[in-house]
Design a protein around this motif. Structure first.
Motif, PDB file in Angstrom:
ATOM      1  N   VAL A   4      -3.577  12.498   1.742  1.00  0.00           N
ATOM      2  CA  VAL A   4      -2.266  13.065   1.423  1.00  0.00           C
ATOM      3  C   VAL A   4      -1.175  12.015   1.623  1.00  0.00           C
ATOM      4  O   VAL A   4      -0.269  11.871   0.788  1.00  0.00           O
ATOM      5  CB  VAL A   4      -1.997  14.320   2.289  1.00  0.00           C
ATOM      6  CG1 VAL A   4      -0.582  14.825   2.082  1.00  0.00           C
ATOM      7  CG2 VAL A   4      -3.010  15.407   2.001  1.00  0.00           C
ATOM      8  N   SER A   5      -1.245  11.283   2.708  1.00  0.00           N
ATOM      9  CA  SER A   5      -0.216  10.265   2.960  1.00  0.00           C
ATOM     10  C   SER A   5      -0.285   9.150   1.920  1.00  0.00           C
ATOM     11  O   SER A   5       0.748   8.592   1.515  1.00  0.00           O
ATOM     12  CB  SER A   5      -0.341   9.699   4.362  1.00  0.00           C
ATOM     13  OG  SER A   5      -1.586   9.061   4.543  1.00  0.00           O
ATOM     14  N   VAL A   8       1.395  10.556  -1.208  1.00  0.00           N
ATOM     15  CA  VAL A   8       2.846  10.591  -1.009  1.00  0.00           C
ATOM     16  C   VAL A   8       3.420   9.186  -1.103  1.00  0.00           C
ATOM     17  O   VAL A   8       4.460   8.962  -1.738  1.00  0.00           O
ATOM     18  CB  VAL A   8       3.200  11.266   0.342  1.00  0.00           C
ATOM     19  CG1 VAL A   8       4.671  11.078   0.657  1.00  0.00           C
ATOM     20  CG2 VAL A   8       2.824  12.736   0.312  1.00  0.00           C
ATOM     21  N   SER A  12       6.003   7.900  -3.930  1.00  0.00           N
ATOM     22  CA  SER A  12       7.271   7.299  -3.502  1.00  0.00           C
ATOM     23  C   SER A  12       7.469   5.928  -4.130  1.00  0.00           C
ATOM     24  O   SER A  12       8.562   5.597  -4.600  1.00  0.00           O
ATOM     25  CB  SER A  12       7.322   7.175  -1.986  1.00  0.00           C
ATOM     26  OG  SER A  12       7.258   8.422  -1.377  1.00  0.00           O
TER      27      SER A  12
END
Length: 86
Positions: A4-5, A8, A12
């Protein structure tokens, strides 16, 4: 780092790069428009000078024409008066 990170972070990075590229392109387009505006203004000023010069020439020609007409009418009325006296 979790999945998930990483997603993200990837999103970004993509959004940041997209934003920077978009702003850069927009600035370039604005610069081009500003340059074109300067050239258009110079062309307008040149046309205005030409128009003012043409206007001045037309004013001179109009005055000459009016003077010629006045002179002709004076000569014509003078000739008709001489004919009437004879």
């Amino acid at each position: 780092m979790s999945t998930v990170s990483k997603v993200v972070l990837g999103i970004s990075v993509v959004l940041t790069v997209g934003t920077v590229a978009g702003v850069h392109l927009k600035q370039q387009l604005e610069k081009e428009r500003l340059r074109e505006g300067v050239f258009r203004d110079l062309e307008r000023q040149e046309r205005k000078k030409e128009n003012l010069q043409n206007l001045g020439e037309q004013i001179i020609l109009t005055k000459k024409l009016e003077a010629d007409r006045l002179q002709r009418s004076t000569l014509a009325s003078g000739n008709s008066q001489q004919s009437a006296k004879q």
